[in-house]
Design a protein around this motif. Sequence first.
Motif, PDB file in Angstrom:
ATOM      1  N   GLU A 189       6.610   7.574 -15.987  1.00 13.09           N
ATOM      2  CA  GLU A 189       5.931   8.601 -15.566  1.00 13.09           C
ATOM      3  C   GLU A 189       6.964   9.856 -15.085  1.00 13.09           C
ATOM      4  O   GLU A 189       7.895   9.539 -14.256  1.00 13.09           O
ATOM      5  CB  GLU A 189       5.119   8.367 -14.287  1.00 13.09           C
TER       6      GLU A 189
ATOM      7  N   ARG B  67      -2.501  12.660  -7.337  1.00 18.61           N
ATOM      8  CA  ARG B  67      -1.493  13.438  -6.011  1.00 18.61           C
ATOM      9  C   ARG B  67      -0.157  14.068  -6.962  1.00 18.61           C
ATOM     10  O   ARG B  67       0.078  15.255  -6.400  1.00 18.61           O
ATOM     11  CB  ARG B  67      -1.121  12.743  -5.203  1.00 18.61           C
TER      12      ARG B  67
ATOM     13  N   THR C 277       2.690   1.646  -3.512  1.00 20.16           N
ATOM     14  CA  THR C 277       1.670   2.119  -4.367  1.00 20.16           C
ATOM     15  C   THR C 277       1.198   3.528  -4.471  1.00 20.16           C
ATOM     16  O   THR C 277       0.786   4.348  -5.287  1.00 20.16           O
ATOM     17  CB  THR C 277       0.363   1.101  -4.555  1.00 20.16           C
ATOM     18  N   LYS C 278       1.022   4.020  -2.991  1.00 16.55           N
ATOM     19  CA  LYS C 278       0.894   5.221  -2.800  1.00 16.55           C
ATOM     20  C   LYS C 278       1.848   6.349  -3.146  1.00 16.55           C
ATOM     21  O   LYS C 278       1.610   7.523  -3.182  1.00 16.55           O
ATOM     22  CB  LYS C 278       0.203   5.576  -1.183  1.00 16.55           C
ATOM     23  N   GLY C 279       3.074   5.522  -3.236  1.00 15.66           N
ATOM     24  CA  GLY C 279       4.258   6.573  -3.555  1.00 15.66           C
ATOM     25  C   GLY C 279       4.667   7.473  -2.366  1.00 15.66           C
ATOM     26  O   GLY C 279       5.507   8.497  -2.599  1.00 15.66           O
TER      27      GLY C 279
ATOM     28  N   ALA D 143      -6.795   7.429   1.405  1.00 13.05           N
ATOM     29  CA  ALA D 143      -5.297   7.225   1.229  1.00 13.05           C
ATOM     30  C   ALA D 143      -4.570   8.146   1.760  1.00 13.05           C
ATOM     31  O   ALA D 143      -3.499   7.816   2.425  1.00 13.05           O
ATOM     32  CB  ALA D 143      -5.193   7.123  -0.325  1.00 13.05           C
ATOM     33  N   TYR D 144      -4.574   9.500   1.494  1.00 11.45           N
ATOM     34  CA  TYR D 144      -3.671  10.388   2.017  1.00 11.45           C
ATOM     35  C   TYR D 144      -4.048  11.264   3.069  1.00 11.45           C
ATOM     36  O   TYR D 144      -3.272  12.383   3.538  1.00 11.45           O
ATOM     37  CB  TYR D 144      -3.338  11.427   0.826  1.00 11.45           C
TER      38      TYR D 144
ATOM     39  N   LEU E 206      -5.186   2.626  -6.435  1.00  9.36           N
ATOM     40  CA  LEU E 206      -4.450   3.516  -5.837  1.00  9.36           C
ATOM     41  C   LEU E 206      -3.124   4.135  -6.414  1.00  9.36           C
ATOM     42  O   LEU E 206      -2.911   5.347  -6.223  1.00  9.36           O
ATOM     43  CB  LEU E 206      -3.707   2.528  -4.563  1.00  9.36           C
ATOM     44  N   ALA E 207      -2.950   3.482  -7.645  1.00  9.29           N
ATOM     45  CA  ALA E 207      -1.858   4.224  -8.567  1.00  9.29           C
ATOM     46  C   ALA E 207      -2.528   5.346  -9.158  1.00  9.29           C
ATOM     47  O   ALA E 207      -1.780   6.156  -9.477  1.00  9.29           O
ATOM     48  CB  ALA E 207      -1.346   2.950  -9.574  1.00  9.29           C
TER      49      ALA E 207
ATOM     50  N   GLU F  68       0.895  -1.172   0.054  1.00  6.13           N
ATOM     51  CA  GLU F  68      -0.108  -0.038   0.013  1.00  6.13           C
ATOM     52  C   GLU F  68       0.870   1.131  -0.003  1.00  6.13           C
ATOM     53  O   GLU F  68       0.809   2.182  -0.998  1.00  6.13           O
ATOM     54  CB  GLU F  68      -1.128   0.215   1.117  1.00  6.13           C
TER      55      GLU F  68
ATOM     56  N   ARG G  28       8.777   8.441 -11.698  1.00  8.58           N
ATOM     57  CA  ARG G  28       8.234   7.326 -10.859  1.00  8.58           C
ATOM     58  C   ARG G  28       8.689   6.105 -11.549  1.00  8.58           C
ATOM     59  O   ARG G  28       8.744   5.885 -12.771  1.00  8.58           O
ATOM     60  CB  ARG G  28       6.562   7.270 -10.788  1.00  8.58           C
TER      61      ARG G  28
ATOM     62  N   ARG H 162      -2.406   8.061  -6.846  1.00  4.11           N
ATOM     63  CA  ARG H 162      -0.998   8.640  -6.567  1.00  4.11           C
ATOM     64  C   ARG H 162      -0.514   9.694  -7.930  1.00  4.11           C
ATOM     65  O   ARG H 162      -0.339  10.477  -7.873  1.00  4.11           O
ATOM     66  CB  ARG H 162      -0.153   7.367  -6.875  1.00  4.11           C
TER      67      ARG H 162
ATOM     68  N   SER I 251       6.322   0.738 -10.039  1.00  5.19           N
ATOM     69  CA  SER I 251       5.643   0.654  -8.982  1.00  5.19           C
ATOM     70  C   SER I 251       5.108   1.732  -8.260  1.00  5.19           C
ATOM     71  O   SER I 251       4.227   1.521  -7.213  1.00  5.19           O
ATOM     72  CB  SER I 251       6.602  -0.200  -7.984  1.00  5.19           C
TER      73      SER I 251
END
Lengths: 136, 146
Positions: free
Chosen positions: A103, B16, A76-78, B50-51, B9-10, A73, A121, B13, A124
């Motif tokens: 990206e 964001r 993927t949220k970065g 998520a954030y 979720l990607a 998680e 990025r 991101r 992933s």
Amino acid sequence: MTIALQFTNVTVTDVDESIAFYRDALGLEVQNDVSSGEHRWVTLGTPAQPGLGIVLSEPHAGRSQADGDAMQELLTKGVLPMLVFNTDDLDATFETVRASGAEVLQEPIDMGWGQRDCAFRDPSGNMVRIAQARAV
Amino acid sequence: MSPQEIENLAHLRRARDLIDRDYAKPLDVPTMAAKAFMSPAHFSRRFRAAYGETPYSYLMTRRIERAMALLRAGTTVTDACMAVGCTSLGSFSSRFAEIVGETPSSYRSRAHDAVRAMPTCVAKAHTRPVKGGSSRNREVRENTAA
């Protein structure tokens, strides 16, 4: 007595997809490819820095299901820590990596403290910054 | 996580990242939601889950964080407001005061020696304002305590 960094680990969602980024786009070389059960650890490196290995593995490799899920998680949220490379030709490196379809987070620009860098990025969600090596 | 959950979720991101990159442009929630291939309402809910804050709140926090950097460098309040994509000086100033804990002109006029000593990327993370005066914004906390 000396001390140097030998291995650093990068968590990726899919090792094969990531090899395309780290090897084909960034230009690293695959040094080792080890499987254990359903997981793989692929080590990449560069002749510019012999002795340093960047090890790619998946979130659940060597972790419990719950810990692997948490890593997946965050990945993927970065929000996992970034990786920073440097190159002697930032513009050429940027064009190569962009042409691979990665990206783009930031085109090459001069940062306030005298550094020039760009950011991508990886497939992933890891942030990968690339800086222009300073002239010595 | 299923492949579909990872993909969703990607998408969040990428939205964001769009905010972090294009904060100075006239970004609105429908534009961000389109980047995530979601309806605006669904996107706002998922982004917040998520954030930890809504997309609009994240955008304004990003703008204020950039404005803080400009003010530290001596940019005028009006120029900083416009440079980060805010079109109304009044709402910029009240939002700034709400999340930083002091007005833009007060922030601009005092010393920022500790922040100046940091690399910009460290300063960005360290001075990122947090709504409600969380302990993360140490610079503000220390200066208001003093």
